[in-house]
Design an enzyme around this catalytic site. Structure first.
Site, PDB file in Angstrom:
ATOM      1  CG  ASP A 106       8.941  74.942  55.230  1.00 27.03           C
ATOM      2  OD1 ASP A 106       8.022  74.150  55.544  1.00 27.03           O
ATOM      3  OD2 ASP A 106       9.743  74.716  54.317  1.00 27.03           O
ATOM      4  CB  SER A 108       2.254  77.250  58.926  1.00 27.83           C
ATOM      5  OG  SER A 108       1.841  75.915  58.908  1.00 27.83           O
ATOM      6  CG  ASP A 153      10.961  66.754  60.441  1.00 27.49           C
ATOM      7  OD1 ASP A 153      10.659  65.828  61.205  1.00 27.49           O
ATOM      8  OD2 ASP A 153      10.505  66.882  59.291  1.00 27.49           O
ATOM      9  CG  MET A 195       8.694  61.190  61.463  1.00 24.66           C
ATOM     10  SD  MET A 195       7.339  62.172  62.102  1.00 24.66           S
ATOM     11  CE  MET A 195       5.948  61.105  61.718  1.00 24.66           C
ATOM     12  NE  ARG A 197       8.163  66.001  55.082  1.00 21.55           N
ATOM     13  CZ  ARG A 197       7.277  66.979  54.972  1.00 21.55           C
ATOM     14  NH1 ARG A 197       6.640  67.166  53.842  1.00 21.55           N
ATOM     15  NH2 ARG A 197       7.031  67.788  55.982  1.00 21.55           N
ATOM     16  CB  VAL A 286       5.698  56.560  68.264  1.00 24.51           C
ATOM     17  CG1 VAL A 286       6.456  56.585  69.577  1.00 24.51           C
ATOM     18  CG2 VAL A 286       4.759  55.370  68.215  1.00 24.51           C
ATOM     19  CG  ASN A 518      23.145  74.072  84.181  1.00 26.14           C
ATOM     20  OD1 ASN A 518      24.210  73.736  83.654  1.00 26.14           O
ATOM     21  ND2 ASN A 518      22.279  74.863  83.570  1.00 26.14           N
ATOM     22  CG  MET A 559      18.271  67.826  94.646  1.00 20.07           C
ATOM     23  SD  MET A 559      19.077  66.297  94.136  1.00 20.07           S
ATOM     24  CE  MET A 559      20.370  66.187  95.331  1.00 20.07           C
ATOM     25  NE  ARG A 707      29.502  73.916  96.230  1.00 17.48           N
ATOM     26  CZ  ARG A 707      30.375  72.920  96.345  1.00 17.48           C
ATOM     27  NH1 ARG A 707      31.385  73.026  97.173  1.00 17.48           N
ATOM     28  NH2 ARG A 707      30.231  71.846  95.628  1.00 17.48           N
TER      29      ARG A 707
HETATM   30  P1  ADP Z   1       3.986  73.124  57.712  1.00 14.53           P
HETATM   31  O1  ADP Z   1       3.525  74.454  58.178  1.00 14.53           O
HETATM   32  O2  ADP Z   1       4.174  72.165  58.833  1.00 14.53           O
HETATM   33  O3  ADP Z   1       5.155  73.235  56.772  1.00 14.53           O
HETATM   34  P2  ADP Z   1       2.197  72.701  55.464  1.00 14.53           P
HETATM   35  O4  ADP Z   1       3.242  72.975  54.485  1.00 14.53           O
HETATM   36  O5  ADP Z   1       1.265  71.568  55.215  1.00 14.53           O
HETATM   37  O6  ADP Z   1       2.783  72.435  56.919  1.00 14.53           O
HETATM   38  O7  ADP Z   1       1.364  74.014  55.664  1.00 14.53           O
HETATM   39  C1  ADP Z   1       0.285  74.071  56.583  1.00 14.53           C
HETATM   40  C2  ADP Z   1      -0.787  75.002  56.054  1.00 14.53           C
HETATM   41  O8  ADP Z   1      -0.236  76.307  55.858  1.00 14.53           O
HETATM   42  C3  ADP Z   1      -1.331  74.626  54.674  1.00 14.53           C
HETATM   43  O9  ADP Z   1      -2.342  73.663  54.730  1.00 14.53           O
HETATM   44  C4  ADP Z   1      -1.852  75.954  54.185  1.00 14.53           C
HETATM   45  O10 ADP Z   1      -3.071  76.263  54.785  1.00 14.53           O
HETATM   46  C5  ADP Z   1      -0.798  76.912  54.690  1.00 14.53           C
HETATM   47  N1  ADP Z   1       0.225  77.078  53.646  1.00 14.53           N
HETATM   48  C6  ADP Z   1       1.320  76.343  53.446  1.00 14.53           C
HETATM   49  N2  ADP Z   1       2.028  76.787  52.391  1.00 14.53           N
HETATM   50  C7  ADP Z   1       1.352  77.830  51.912  1.00 14.53           C
HETATM   51  C8  ADP Z   1       1.538  78.741  50.830  1.00 14.53           C
HETATM   52  N3  ADP Z   1       2.594  78.652  50.017  1.00 14.53           N
HETATM   53  N4  ADP Z   1       0.619  79.700  50.643  1.00 14.53           N
HETATM   54  C9  ADP Z   1      -0.443  79.802  51.452  1.00 14.53           C
HETATM   55  N5  ADP Z   1      -0.679  78.990  52.479  1.00 14.53           N
HETATM   56  C10 ADP Z   1       0.188  78.015  52.721  1.00 14.53           C
END
Ligand code: ADP
Length: 736
Positions: A106, A108, A153, A195, A197, A286, A518, A559, A707
Site C-alpha cells: 500500500d 508503494s 501478508d 508475519m 503486522r 523464510v 479439477n 494428467m 466428463r
Molecule cells: P510497501 O509498498 O510494501 O507498503 P513501503 O510502505 O515501505 O512498502 O513503501 C515502499 C516505498 O514506496 C517507500 O520507500 C517510498 O519510496 C514509497 N512510498 C511509500 N509511501 C509513500 C508515500 N506516502 N508517499 C510517497 N512515496 C511513498
C-alpha cells in the site's frame, strides 16, 4: 511513437513479483508497446540513468521460478519528498515513459498515486526549467498507472489474494509440518510466529492447514482471559489423545489494551498455565523466500496481463488490479488503499467485527471454522438420539481427501453425530466395511497425502443399489458424505435417480469435490487440484534445469483426463510455448505450425521449447507421436524428449490451499448435514463454496460425455498463455 510502459517492484519483496514483471513485459511487447524495467523500485526512478532499462522478450525468459524480484526493490526516502518525485518524473519522461505498472504494497501504491496527481505540475515546471522539451511536455502530459499488490501478508482490501501470500503459506506450512513431527516425538508444545503486522491471514490459514491448536491474530485481539481460554483448549485436545500443541501467532497481535502479544508471551503462558516447556519458532524471512508456488505464478501472470491492457487503454481513474474468483478484478486504486489502511484504524478503535468483515467473507468464515475445530468437544458421547453419518471416498486419489474426511469427522462428532468411516469406497459401503471414527482416529490426517479411508473409482450399478440400500438399513446410516471426483457425482446421480425405489436411499447425501483433474461442477478449484498443479510445476522446473546445456524441446504430459485445467495452468506457471488440450483438439495443421515456429525459434538462438499435452488431448496425436514428429522435423538440430508426469501428480502432502479448501468445504457440509438431519430433510446435493446445490442441477452444468463442467473458468487463461509463451513475429506487432 511507440508507447512506453515502465514496470517496477517496490517495498517488501514477495514471491511471484517476477511472474508479474514477465507478464507486463511480454504483454506490452505483444500489444506493440515497449517496456522498461525501473530497477530498485522508486530509487531507480529517482536515480535514472542505467536504472531505467528496456526489457526485451528474452530478458524475462527464466524468471518464473525465481523468488524475490529480478528488477530489484528498495525503500526510497527521496521519493517521499516532492523533489524526489519530480526527479523521478523527469527521468521517466526522458525515457519516454508515461504509463506505469507498479507492483508493491500500500505504501508503494500510495506513492505512485501521488506522483500521478502531481505529474502535470511537474511537467509544467520541468518544461519551464528547460529540463524537458516542449514536445516531451506535450507528449507526456499525463501519467497512467495501474497497481498490483505484492505482499505476503494478504493485507489488501479489494483483492482475494496478494502476490506472494500463497508461497509464504507454503513456507509456513512446510515449517509447521516439520515442527509437528518433531513435536509429536517429544510431546512438546511449539509457538510459531508468522508475519502479518495488521493482518492475520497467514496465521489463520497456516493454523488450519497445519492443524494447529490455537491462533492469535491482530484483527481479533483475545479477551483478557485468553491465557485460561488457550490453556483450556489445549488441555481438551491433549485429553483427546493429541501429543503436541501448536500455537500460531501473527507478529502484529495485541491484546485489547493494545499491548503486543509476542511468541515469548505465549510461551510463558504455556509454561505457567500448563507446565509445558514450549519452544518458540519465529519464521521471519523464510516466509518470503523460496520458489514461488504455482498460484503465485499463474495469478500474477494473469494480473500483469490485465494491468498492461488497463494502462494501454488508460481511460479511467487509476485501478488496483486484483483477483476475485480467479478473475482479474478492478477497483479504484486509492479506494482500496484507503480501505486497507482503515482496517488498522478499526483494530486500534476496538471495532474488531468491522476489521474482520473488511478482510472478506472467506477470511471470517475460515476463522470461525478454525475456532470451531479447535474448540470442538472431542469427547462427545453418543446417545440414543445420535445420528449415524457415513463418510467415504469415491474416484481417483486427490491430495486433501484426508483433510476433508478428518474435518467432517471432527465437526460431526462435535455436532453430536456418530461418524462412520467407510473403507474402500462404494464397494466397501456395500460390504458394510465401516466403523465409528473417534476424534483421535483422525489425528494427523490433515497434512497427510493419500486417502486413509481408501478410495475406489468403482460406482454402484443399478443392480448394486439393492445391496447398498440393505447395508444402509442394516447399519442405520442417517446420512452419507461422499468425498471424491467425477465418479462420486455419477454415483450420487444414480442414487438420486433411483431413490424412489429404495426408501433407504432417502437420506441426506452430499458430494464433496476432490479431484486433481479439477473437472467438477460448481467450483473453481476441487480439493487436490492445487497440489497436482504444484507437483507438475515443480517437475517441469526440474526438467527445465536439466536442459541448460543444449538445444532441447520437451513435450510434457499432465494428467487431467479430458479437462485441460492442469495442462493450462501448468503451462502458464512454467511459461510453456504451447499447450495441447482436449477442449481444442489437435490437428496436423496445428502441429505443422508449431513445428515451424519451434524451428524458427531454435534458428534464432533459442535453446529451449516446451509443449504441455493434456493426457487425453487427442487419441491419435499422443505424447509419443508428437515427440517423434518434433524429433523428425528437427533433423538433429535439437533433441526432443517426451515426459509423462503420471501418477506423481496424485501423490505427496496436500498443498496449503488444498487443505484449507478441504476444511472450508467440510465445515459447510457438516453444517448442512446437521441441519438436514434436524429438519428431517432427505436432499441429495453437491458442495460448492457458495453452498449446497441439488444433484438435479448437474444435468445442466455437466457434460457427462466428456466428463467436465460445461463452463470452465480457467479457459480464460488461454489468451494469457498464448500472449506470454510465444514471441510475436516482428511484422505482427502493432505499431512495432
Ligand atoms: P510497501 O509498498 O510494501 O507498503 P513501503 O510502505 O515501505 O512498502 O513503501 C515502499 C516505498 O514506496 C517507500 O520507500 C517510498 O519510496 C514509497 N512510498 C511509500 N509511501 C509513500 C508515500 N506516502 N508517499 C510517497 N512515496 C511513498
Amino acid at each position: 511513437m511507440t508507447i512506453r510502459i515502465g514496470v517496477l517492484t517496490s517495498g517488501g519483496d514477495a514471491q511471484g513479483m517476477n511472474a508479474a514483471v514477465r507478464a507486463v513485459v511480454r504483454t506490452g511487447i505483444q500489444l506493440g508497446a515497449e517496456v522498461f524495467g525501473i530497477h530498485e523500485g522508486w530509487q531507480g526512478a529517482v536515480d535514472g540513468g542505467n536504472q531505467i532499462r528496456r526489457l526485451d522478450w528474452d530478458s524475462v525468459g527464466t524468471v518464473l521460478a525465481k523468488g524475490g524480484t529480478v528488477i530489484g526493490t528498495a525503500r526510497c526516502a527521496a521519493f517521499r519528498e516532492r523533489e524526489g518525485r519530480k526527479t523521478a518524473a523527469r527521468n521517466l519522461i526522458a525515457n519516454g515513459i508515461d504509463r506505469l505498472v507498479v507492483i508493491g504494497g500500500d505504501g508503494s501504491l500510495t506513492g505512485t498515486d501521488l506522483l500521478r496527481a502531481e505529474w502535470s505540475d511537474f511537467v509544467t515546471e520541468l518544461a519551464a526549467e528547460g529540463a524537458i522539451t516542449p514536445e516531451q511536455a506535450q507528449r507526456h502530459e499525463k501519467l497512467v498507472i495501474a497497481g498490483l499488490v505484492g505482499s505476503i501478508d494478504n493485507d489488501m482490501v479489494g483483492t482475494d489474494m496478494t502476490i506472494g501470500t500463497d508461497s509464504a503459506l507454503h513456507r509456513i506450512v512446510e515449517a509447521i509440518d516439520a515442527i509437528s513431527s518433531t513435536a509429536a516425538s517429544h510431546q512438546r508444545s511449539f509457538v510459531v510466529e508468522v508475519m502479518g503486522r495488521h493482518c492475520g491471514y497467514l496465521a489463520v490459514m497456516s493454523a488450519i492447514a497445519g492443524a494447529a491448536d490455537y491462533v492469535l491474530i491482530p484483527e481479533l485481539p483475545p479477551e483478557d482471559d485468553w491465557h485460561q481460554h488457550m490453556a483450556e483448549v489445549l488441555h481438551r485436545s491433549r485429553s483427546a489423545g493429541r501429543r503436541t500443541s501448536i500455537v500460531v501467532v501473527a507478529e502484529g497481535t495485541k491484546d485489547r489494551q493494545g499491548n503486543p502479544i509476542t511468541a515469548e508471551d505465549v510461551r510463558r503462558v504455556l509454561a505457567d498455565e500448563m507446565g509445558e516447556d514450549a519452544r518458540v519458532t519465529i519464521l521471519g524471512h523464510v516466509q518470503r523466500g523460496g520458489t514461488p508456488s504455482a498460484y503465485d505464478r499463474w495469478m500474477p501472470s494473469l494480473l500483469g496481463h490485465a494491468a498492461v491492457e488497463e494502462v494501454l487503454r488508460g481511460d479511467r481513474e487509476p485501478q488496483l488490479v486484483g483477483i476475485r474468483g480467479n478473475r482479474p478484478h478492478f477497483e479504484p486504486l486509492m479506494d482500496a488503499v484507503a480501505a486497507t489502511r482503515r482496517v488498522a484504524d478499526l483494530i486500534a478503535e476496538g471495532r474488531y467485527d468491522e476489521a474482520m468483515a473488511a478482510r472478506g467473507r472467506s477470511f471470517v468464515q475460515m476463522t470461525k471454522a478454525f475456532q470451531k475445530l479447535s474448540e470442538a468437544q472431542p469427547n462427545h458421547q453418543a446417545t440414543e438420539e445420535s445420528k449415524l453419518v457415513g463418510v467415504l471416498h469415491c474416484g481417483g486419489l486427490a491430495p486433501g481427501m484426508n483433510a476433508a474426511a478428518a474435518s467432517v469427522v471432527r465437526l460431526g462428532i462435535d455436532a453430536g453425530h456418530v461418524m462412520m468411516g467407510v473403507r474402500g469406497g462404494f464397494p466397501g459401503l456395500i460390504d458394510g466395511a465401516m466403523a465409528p471414527l473417534s476424534w483421535g482416529d483422525v489425528e494427523d490426517w490433515t497434512p497427510s497425502g493419500g486417502a486413509n479411508l481408501g478410495t475406489r473409482r468403482t460406482i454402484p450399478t443399478e443392480e448394486d443399489l439393492y445391496a447398498l440400500s440393505r447395508t444402509l438399513e442394516t447399519y442405520g446410516l442417517d446420512a452419507l458424505i461422499v468425498i471424491g471426483g467425477f465418479n462420486a457425482y455419477r454415483a450420487v446421480r444414480l442414487i438420486h435417480a433411483e431413490r424412489k425405489r429404495y426408501p433407504a436411499l432417502q437420506i441426506p447425501i452430499v458430494v464433496v469435490p476432490a479431484s486433481i483433474d479439477n473437472n467438477l461442477p460448481g467450483l473453481q478449484m476441487a480439493v487436490g487440484s492445487d497440489t497436482a498443479l504444484n507437483i507438475a510445476v515443480d517437475a517441469v522446473d526440474r526438467i527445465k534445469q536439466s536442459a541448460t546445456a543444449s538445444k532441447r524441446a520437451f513435450v510434457v504430459e499432465t494428467m487431467g483426463r479430458r479437462c485441460g485445467f492442469l495442462a493450462t495452468t501448468t503451462g502458464v506457471a512454467v511459461g510453456a510455448e504451447r499447450v495441447y488440450l482436449h477442449e481444442d483438439g489437435i490437428t496436423v495443421g496445428d502441429l505443422k505450425a508449431d513445428i515451424d515456429e519451434m524451428k524458427a525459434g531454435f534458428d534464432a538462438g533459442r535453446t529451449f521449447y516446451l509443449a504441455i499435452r493434456n493426457e487425453e488431448a487427442s487419441p491419435f496425436y499422443t505424447t509419443d507421436l508428437i515427440t517423434r514428429m518434433f524429433e523428425a522435423e528437427g533433423n538433429g538440430e535439437f533433441s526432443v524428449r517426451g515426459i509423462v508426469l503420471g501418477h506423481v501428480q496424485q501423490g505427496g502432502a496436500p498443498s496449503p490451499f488444498d487443505r484449507i479448501n478441504a476444511v472450508r468445504l467440510a465445515s459447510d457440509v457438516m453444517r448442512w448435514v446437521t441441519d438436514e438431519l434436524a429438519s428431517g430433510g432427505t436432499a441429495h446435493v453437491y458442495a460448492t463454496p457458495d453452498g449446497m446445490r441439488p444433484i438435479r442441477d448437474l444435468e445442466e452444468s455437466v457434460d457427462w460425455e466428456v466428463r467436465r463442467p460445461v463452463h470452465q473458468w480457467w479457459l480464460e487463461l488461454k489468451p494469457v498463455l498464448a500472449d506470454l509463451g510465444r514471441e510475436p513475429k516482428p511484422d505482427a506487432v502493432a505499431g512495432g
